[in-house]
Write a protein that holds these residues in place. Structure first.
Motif: not given
Length: 327
Positions: A41-56, A295-308
């Motif tokens: 529902t949000v066109a061209d939102s350009l998601p950039a940085g990502i991080t794990a939060g304190p809420d899982g 095509d989708k330009a994988p950009f930033r990444l972060a370690a998540g819960p349960d080895g993801t």
């Protein structure tokens, strides 16, 4: 060098759109290892940085929509607008106060968002400072890079800002991460260097083996600081003395961008050629190709819960999740 700079960061070079709260519908990629959650529902939102939060959940910066996004383990995405329109949120990190802290490139501000979505902004001394990377420091403050003013910044959780100019003019400090021994390490996009700053503000710069390298993202991992450098075709590691070890990527088209490390585990990276890769401490490299390719330009990444591993797709308007280790 000038010809390469427009690619960094991409979020500054694409028009921004404002959207509403998004809900994602999962779409499984080929092979079953990767699941992609399009932001519908949000066109061209350009998601950039990502991080794990304190809420899982995972939190990410929507640089094209002036929003901070949140994605849960089941792929449900919500978003929170920044008070300043067209702020271009870019880097994001978990702070020491259970909030998420982020940079706002176009606004020249540092933002703070609680898990409930309350946003506070702190103006920097220079409106054109263009803050980019941000990380939590060992001193309980947040440290960030300033592309526009060639400085490393520090902000306390109360909003007090201190800045440190770089010795190299026009270096374009970009990524930043905490390292061992209480120091912060950062990349110089146009300087061809990796720098280290002590909590006292003392800066040391280490030139890279090739001036054709454009160091980008950086993270602490086994044996030192690991970083990506466009033009190198490798993921690199630098130790405390400045010695660089290179780990070549498979294929001639490798173009690493984001980098993250699992706790006590391997280092992961995004490859703009359309892959997610892993490097072990002994230099073993493995990759997972994405169904969409570059095509989708994988950009930033972060370690998540349960080895993801979770990653942003800058031009795909989506968040990806990797569950299986690559073969």
């Amino acid at each position: 060098m000038t010809g390469c700079l427009p690619r960094r960061p991409l979020a500054l070079l694409v028009g921004v759109l404002t959207g509403v709260v998004a809900v994602a519908a999962p779409a499984r990629a080929a092979g079953g290892a990767v699941t992609e959650y399009p932001i519908t529902t949000v066109a061209d939102s350009l998601p950039a940085g990502i991080t794990a939060g304190p809420d899982g959940a995972l939190w990410f910066a929507q640089s094209g929509a002036a929003r901070i996004g949140r994605v849960t383990a089941d792929g449900t995405v919500t978003g929170f607008p920044t008070p300043t329109p067209d702020s271009t949120p870019f880097g994001i990190t978990r702070g020491p106060d259970r909030a998420l802290w982020f940079t706002e490139q176009s606004a020249g501000r540092i933002g703070r968002i609680t898990p409930s979505g309350a946003v506070t902004e702190f103006a920097l001394p220079r409106a054109a400072s263009a803050p980019a990377g941000i990380t939590s420091g060992p001193d309980g403050a947040l440290w960030f890079t300033e592309l526009g003013s060639n400085r490393i910044g520090r902000i306390t959780t109360a909003g007090r800002v201190t800045e440190y100019p770089l010795p190299t003019a026009g270096a374009l400090p970009y990524g930043i991460a905490a390292g061992a021994g209480g120091a912060l390490w950062f990349t110089e996009l146009a300087g061809g260097r990796v720098g280290r700053i002590e909590p006292t503000g003392r800066i040391t710069e280490f030139p890279l083996p090739s001036r054709a390298d454009f160091p980008e993202d950086i993270v602490h991992g086994p044996g030192g600081m690991w970083f990506t450098a466009s033009g190198s075709g490798s993921v690199d590691r630098i130790d405390a003395t400045g010695r660089v070890t290179r780990f070549p990527l498979p294929g001639a088209d490798g173009d690493p961008g984001g980098i993250a490390a699992e706790p006590d585990g391997p280092v992961w990276f995004t490859d703009r050629s359309g892959r997610i890769g892993r490097v072990t401490a002994d230099g073993g490299v493995a990759v997972v190709p994405l169904a969409s390719g570059p095509d989708k330009a994988p950009f930033r990444l972060a370690a998540g819960p349960d080895g993801t591993l979770w990653f942003t797709e800058l031009l795909g308007n989506a968040i990806g999740r990797l569950r299986a280790s690559p073969r």
